[in-house]
Scaffold this motif. Structure first.
Motif, mmCIF file in Angstrom:
data_model
loop_
_atom_site.group_PDB
_atom_site.id
_atom_site.type_symbol
_atom_site.label_atom_id
_atom_site.label_comp_id
_atom_site.label_asym_id
_atom_site.label_seq_id
_atom_site.Cartn_x
_atom_site.Cartn_y
_atom_site.Cartn_z
ATOM 1 N N ALA A 130 0.829 -1.209 0.000
ATOM 2 C CA ALA A 130 0.000 0.000 0.000
ATOM 3 C C ALA A 130 0.861 1.255 0.000
ATOM 4 O O ALA A 130 1.933 1.277 0.612
ATOM 5 N N PRO A 131 0.399 2.298 -0.694
ATOM 6 C CA PRO A 131 1.115 3.576 -0.644
ATOM 7 C C PRO A 131 1.136 4.100 0.794
ATOM 8 O O PRO A 131 0.222 3.826 1.572
ATOM 9 N N GLY A 132 2.174 4.785 1.151
ATOM 10 C CA GLY A 132 2.227 5.400 2.475
ATOM 11 C C GLY A 132 3.305 4.854 3.385
ATOM 12 O O GLY A 132 3.449 5.316 4.508
ATOM 13 N N GLY A 133 4.059 3.879 2.925
ATOM 14 C CA GLY A 133 5.177 3.379 3.708
ATOM 15 C C GLY A 133 4.806 2.389 4.798
ATOM 16 O O GLY A 133 3.698 1.842 4.817
ATOM 17 N N PRO A 134 5.724 2.166 5.738
ATOM 18 C CA PRO A 134 5.572 1.134 6.769
ATOM 19 C C PRO A 134 4.315 1.267 7.634
ATOM 20 O O PRO A 134 3.754 0.252 8.043
ATOM 21 N N ASP A 135 3.854 2.481 7.891
ATOM 22 C CA ASP A 135 2.667 2.658 8.728
ATOM 23 C C ASP A 135 1.421 2.033 8.100
ATOM 24 O O ASP A 135 0.472 1.689 8.794
ATOM 25 N N PHE A 136 1.429 1.885 6.787
ATOM 26 C CA PHE A 136 0.279 1.320 6.080
ATOM 27 C C PHE A 136 0.518 -0.120 5.634
ATOM 28 O O PHE A 136 -0.304 -0.704 4.943
ATOM 29 N N ASN A 137 1.660 -0.668 6.016
ATOM 30 C CA ASN A 137 2.041 -2.021 5.595
ATOM 31 C C ASN A 137 2.592 -2.809 6.770
ATOM 32 O O ASN A 137 3.658 -3.413 6.684
#
Length: 168
Positions: A25-32
């Motif tokens: 998902a776009p948005g980096g580690p916080d969203f993955n």
């Protein structure tokens, strides 16, 4: 068998060619939060290595919502698909508009052509991807072989026992 943190080489003459389909998902580690540092789900390598150990090839394929046509072309070389994309994940901000529907329609078209897709959009809709294990927990089947991640010891548990551990 020891735990492998890298993808095993494919057999010279694989019985089948599988794709393990993931999405970041776009948005980096916080969203993955379900991904490791390489961007794969934590269980991706063990799943692929299990397939490879059974005599098939299994590639890690990442779906890009902005390159759907490229994904369709790439998929033509595979016999089956292990889909590890959560329902609705392709509709988050930053993805291409209509990506979830395009992806689901394409996976469904593969099923109609006779190619196995685990789990297909239809199955995810009918069972609910997150509830699937709960719905099969009482099935009579052999015990699962589970390798503990910290020290690699092996334990055998029923699906119900595994779910009890996960939930409680």
């Amino acid at each position: 068998m020891s735990r492998q943190n890298t993808l095993l080489p494919a057999p010279e003459n694989p019985k089948y060619k599988l794709a393990h389909v993931g999405f970041t998902a776009p948005g980096g580690p916080d969203f993955n939060t379900d991904k490791d540092v390489s961007g794969n789900r934590y269980d991706a390598i063990p799943i692929c290595n299990g397939v490879i150990s059974a005599g098939a090839s299994c590639d890690l394929v990442v779906y890009d919502t902005h390159k759907h046509a490229d994904f369709v072309k790439l998929c033509s070389k595979y016999d089956a698909f292990i889909v590890r994309v959560n329902p609705g994940q392709l509709s988050v901000p930053g993805t291409a508009p209509g990506a979830q529907e395009r992806f689901d329609d394409f996976m469904s078209s593969l099923v109609k052509k006779g190619k196995p897709v685990w789990s297909s959009p239809d199955v995810q809709t009918k069972m609910g991807a997150k509830d699937a294990l709960c719905k099969i927990s009482q099935l009579s089947c052999d015990k699962l072989k589970l390798m503990e991640m910290n020290d690699n010891h092996v334990e055998y548990h029923t699906v119900g026992e595994f779910l009890e551990f996960c939930v409680n």
